[in-house]
Structure formats: C-alpha cells, structure tokens
Design an enzyme around this catalytic site. Structure first.
Site, PDB file in Angstrom:
ATOM      1  CG  HIS A 174      28.816  74.459 -36.086  1.00 22.17           C
ATOM      2  ND1 HIS A 174      29.815  74.810 -36.786  1.00 22.17           N
ATOM      3  CD2 HIS A 174      27.702  74.834 -36.510  1.00 22.17           C
ATOM      4  CE1 HIS A 174      29.295  75.688 -37.585  1.00 22.17           C
ATOM      5  NE2 HIS A 174      27.928  75.794 -37.433  1.00 22.17           N
ATOM      6  CG  ASP A 205      33.068  73.888 -37.241  1.00 20.61           C
ATOM      7  OD1 ASP A 205      32.022  72.769 -37.074  1.00 20.61           O
ATOM      8  OD2 ASP A 205      32.495  74.759 -37.021  1.00 20.61           O
ATOM      9  CB  SER A 283      27.233  76.506 -40.604  1.00 21.80           C
ATOM     10  OG  SER A 283      27.163  77.521 -39.578  1.00 21.80           O
TER      11      SER A 283
END
Length: 601
Positions: A174, A205, A283
């Site tokens: 993402h 992901d 992230s």
C-alpha cells in the site's frame, strides 16, 4: 455502528485532507456468502480463498489515529534475561525472613540489569536500522472508477522499507500502490534515489523495490529474517512515522498471533499483534527482535490504544520465495470452500460424527477450484495434511496456541497437493486436492492497473469491481446499488475469465433517450448470446448487422440501430472529451484476437 477499525499504518500523504475513497476498505468474502452470514450474526468458518472479514466486525483501515506508545510492560522479561524478573513466578523459594530481605536488597540491582538488557536490545535495533531502513517517497495516481477513462489527482505519500539480501528493498504494497514514481533515501543521506517496483503482492501487502544506482548500496547492510516470536517477546519497530523526518524506534511486546484481516488486500492471513505504536509512515518498516526481523509493520486498530500489527516471517518468506521461483507474485492458495463450524451436538449427530471426531462442514464449493470435482456439499473435513481440525475450524499451533486451518492452506505453494481427510455419509476417506490461488467473480481490489470500459452509443459498460462500489462513499454497503452489492458478495464465477458486466451509466444523446434509467444493471446477453466478460460483449456488438440488442437484469431490454449507434458514439466521445471508446487493455486484446484470426485464415 461499526466497532473499532483496524487501520494500516498508511503512508503519509500530502493530501491527507482529501483522502481517496480507496484508502478505506470494508472487504467482502470471496469465499462465498460471508457477508450475508455475518450480517445475520452467524460467524461460520471460511476456508481461505483470500477470504474477507465482515462489515460488522472490527475492520481494517488505512490511517492510524493511535497516539504515542504506552509501554506498560517495560520491565517484562523477554525470555533472555540472565536473572528472573518480577513478571515471572519466583524461581527462588525463600524460607526465612533474612533470605527474603537479602533478595529484596538485590531487587534494584536486578532491575538495573533488566534495564540495561532492554537498552542494549534497543540500541542494537537502532544500529541495524541505520544502515538498512530507508524512507520511501511515492507519487501515485489512482483511477476514477466512475469515469474510468480519467485518473484522480496526483498525490505524494511516504512510507518505510528495509534492505534484504540480493540488493532488494522490502516494503508494504500500500506504500507504492498505483505508483507513477518512487524514490528512496537512506538514513543520514540527503540524496534520493530512483527505485523500481520489481514485484508486488497486494493480498499480503508486500512489495519488493530495486535501485539500479550502485552508489545507493554503498555502506548498507541487509537484514535477516528470524522466527515467529513467542508471546510477550519484545520487538522494536523501526521506520519513519509522522511527526519528524528522522528514523524512529518504538518498542513493544507480542500480545497475540492469529489470522487477521489485511485491509489493503482484503485477505485473511496470519498477523502478529503488538503493543508498539505504529503510525502513518511506519508502513514497510521492520519489527526487529534481537538482531533479526520478526515482521513488517503495516496496520493498527483504530479506537484502541497501541494495538499494532506486523506481517510475520512465514508470510514474508512465502511472498519472496514465490517471486524468486517464478519471477512474479504468485498469490496465496485456497481450497475454494465455504465451511461451517460444528460445535452444535445435534449438527454433529446428524452428519454421523463419532464422539472422537472433530471437523468443519462444507457449505459451498467454488466451481473453479480443484475441490469442485472431488468434494461434495455436506462433507465434514476432519484433517488437513494430517493435522486434526477442531469443531471451531482451528488446528494446534505451537505451545497451547491454536490458529484456523486457513493458515495451513495459505502457506502451500501453487499447484501443490494436499491430503484432505473427510467424513462423507458416515464413511471416512482421504482425498488429494491441488491447491492454487482463486479469484472472485467481482475483484476486491484493482491496484496498479487501469479499469476496463467500453462505450457504445453513450452506454458505458464496465466489469463490476469493489473499487467501483467504494466510489459511493465510506458507507458503500448501504449507499451503493443494493442488487449489485448483494451479487458482489454472493456470486461465484462459473468459468475462467468470467466477469460481472454492468451498464454503469448513460452519456445522454438522442440515440439513447429513454434508456437513462437503465443504468447500474447487469448486462446478461447481447443479440441473444450470454456474455462471458467485457471483451466478449465488445466482440458480439462488433458482429451486429442491422440492430444490436442488450438484455439486462430485471428483464430490461435496450435496442439500437447499429449504424446510427456507431455514428453517435464518435459524437458522444468528442462531446465528453473521451480519448477512446475502449480501454487500453481491450484494444490490445481485440487487436491480438484479430491478428490471430487473420493468421489462421
């Protein structure tokens, strides 16, 4: 009202005030009818086929609203302490007051040793991170699913990543989704280097970046992967979260390991829950345990304090090994089953389960799965590859822990066989089934590719996708067309390559006057022939002679003069400044199809 939502530690965006609708996901079940069962407050167990969580259960979201980390477990023993700590049961049994006083006098010294141990671990994590963790800068441009020939506004986002063996950078999918330009920067360096996306797995992901400039790799170290941490083991999350430009390290302990909904890919895979703060920008950063990577930070639970999630090493290894073996992302396998737990005694007795038997009941089977020709509805799955399945659908995992048997299925390589032990009509037998990734009829996500469309006489045809439904807003389940939403949740593909084609809108013109209210309906037939997908629809329209007839859902019909419709199409495209009546993928497919026909003739 929805409960607390799980959020990915979304890349920091320069346009966060105008967050795109695709930044929120309320995934639905591709393993059949999950949402319907869940909305009825029934919670059947679903075999993994990138299965998705319910709308009523805590869901995943892309933004993190957690505050700073509150490390209440700071003095817990991490299992490597040379001396016992207060969080464990006493290892020394004292029998006299003097001995108690003696040990009590040593407590400050013990606390000092523990504090130094954790400080050493933290500094060790920082030293590893300095030469391996990078900041990722992404310029992305998401498609507009309502007007599929257009893109939304460009935006700049940031995330984290870290260097692994083979001169590669691992980050979250993402972080680079719908990217047009990617840069990376090492810690302490003012220079940004151009990076390319080598492979991306949106279900898990994860993504792999490569940098061609050899100067970037100077004075860098790669991180090694460790094992799944045990409960209460300490990990350090390293990355570039919001609030500053320099590297950040937060510490926490492992609190839970189970299958969790991955918000970005709307899949159900193993995840590790920790109590370290994971904020936007974290992230893709590593969670370090000792001197090895225990996982990759990717999301958290909003509405709760310090509940973050990291992608564990088994999922990471599965992704990387698939890319290394095939050169591209291969996906996660599925049995293609929808199963029900068998905790009710009457249910077990009805299906002739003995008192020693445990397992789950097969409700539906995906027609595209290998199990469709081997298994039957009402079979009881007793074991998977020799692992007994409990009545709640779980198998044993490590020391007195349990996990749903979906995890065993998802860790299989594509086209690998598994032995399924079942109970059918009171008889036990074993079946060999080939596992492979399966795609739903209505795609749950559609990153890094432009949507397909076909315009004929102002009628805009598209294959139905969940991103299209998400354009109706955060409450898309209630605001999108009810018939389309329910079919997106329930229906399965009956043949390879099948698509759920709809008439999304009507661009008004004299040629289509009176048909404007037929938008948002499924297209079933063209000139009396059932369509398989959007490409098939284009071919059938192109073969029309005097007129073309579209049979829609709810027994509605559209009839147009073919020659007049072709002339009107050019007029409508020019009026709306649409570059082409077909999306690029359809143009390429049809050109290839026509070239094959000409060569064969």
């Amino acid at each position: 009202m929805l409960g607390p939502t799980l959020r990915t530690a979304r890349r920091i965006s320069s346009s966060s005030s105008s967050k795109s609708l695709k930044d929120r996901y309320f995934p639905l079940a591709s393993s059949l009818a999950a949402a319907i069962n869940i909305r009825a407050n029934a919670f059947p167990y679903f075999s993994h086929s990138a299965s998705h969580s319910s709308l009523n259960s805590p869901t995943l979201d892309h933004c993190c609203n957690n505050g700073e980390s509150h490390l209440n477990q700071e003095h817990l023993c991490n299992g490597n302490d040379p001396l016992p700590c207060s969080s464990h049961k006493p290892l020394l049994i004292t029998r006299t007051t003097s001995r108690r006083r003696s040990i009590h006098g040593l407590q400050p010294h013990l606390n000092s040793i523990k504090s130094k141990t954790f400080t050493t671990d933290t500094f060790s994590a920082i030293e590893l991170a300095l030469d391996s963790v990078v900041k990722v800068f992404t310029v992305s441009c998401s498609p507009n699913y309502i007007l599929p020939w257009q893109n939304k506004s460009q935006r700049e986002t940031m995330g984290s990543g870290f260097i692994i063996s083979g001169k590669k950078i691992l980050t979250n999918a993402h972080v680079i989704a719908d990217h047009t330009f990617v840069l990376v920067r090492k810690h302490g360096s003012p220079t940004k280097y151009r990076a390319k996306v080598q492979a991306v797995g949106h279900e898990c992901d994860l993504a792999i970046l490569v940098v061609d400039n050899e100067e970037f790799w100077e004075d860098t170290n790669c991180l090694e992967f460790g094992d799944i941490p045990i409960l209460q083991e300490t990990v350090a999350v390293v990355g570039y979260p919001q609030g500053g430009d320099n590297i950040s390290v937060t510490k926490g302990v492992v609190s839970r390991i189970e299958l969790t909904q991955y918000v970005h890919g709307a899949s159900q895979l193993m995840a590790i829950q920790i109590d370290a703060a994971i904020n936007p920008g974290n992230s893709g950063g590593p969670a370090i345990m000792g001197n090895k990577v225990a996982g990759v930070a990717f999301q958290n639970l909003s509405g709760a304090e310090n509940i973050g999630y990291i992608i564990p090493v088994p999922v990471i290894r599965h992704f990387i090994s698939g890319v290394e073996e095939s050169g591209k992302y291969v996906g996660f396998c599925s049995l293609g089953l929808a199963c029900q737990i068998t905790e009710n005694v009457q249910l077990r007795n009805h299906f002739k389960m003995g008192p020693e038997m445990t397992g789950v009941l097969v409700n539906k089977i995906n027609p595209l799965s290998d199990a469709y020709d081997i298994m039957k509805k009402d079979d009881i799955i007793l074991a998977f590859d020799g692992e007994p399945i409990a009545n709640d659908g779980t198998v044993s995992f490590r020391n007195r822990e349990r996990i749903t048997f979906d995890h065993l299925v998802s860790m299989k390589k594509p086209n690998e066989k598994s032995v399924i032990k079942i109970l059918r009509n009171g008889e036990v037998c074993e079946l060999s089934i080939t596992l492979r990734p399966l795609q739903p009829l209505v795609p749950v996500h559609q990153f890094d590719k432009l949507p397909s469309y076909y315009i004929f006489a102002g009628l805009v045809f598209i294959p139905l996708t969940q991103p299209y439904l998400h354009e109706y807003g955060e409450d898309w389940y209630n605001t999108s067309p009810r018939r389309l939403c329910e079919r997106a949740l329930r229906e399965l593909p009956k043949k390879p390559g099948e698509q759920f084609v709809i008439l999304s809108q009507v661009l008004m013109d004299d040629i289509n006057a009176g048909y404007e209210r037929l938008a948002e309906l499924q297209v079933k037939k063209v000139n009396g022939v059932e369509i398989d997908n959007l490409k098939h629809l284009c071919q059938l329209v192109d073969k029309s002679e005097d007129s073309v007839r579209f049979d829609l859902d709810d027994d509605r019909v559209i009839v147009l003069n073919f020659e007049m419709a072709k002339i009107a199409t050019s007029r409508i495209l020019k009026r709306h400044r649409i570059p082409s009546a077909l999306s690029h993928d359809l143009i390429e497919d049809l050109n290839f199809h026509n070239s094959e026909l000409s060569s064969s003739s």
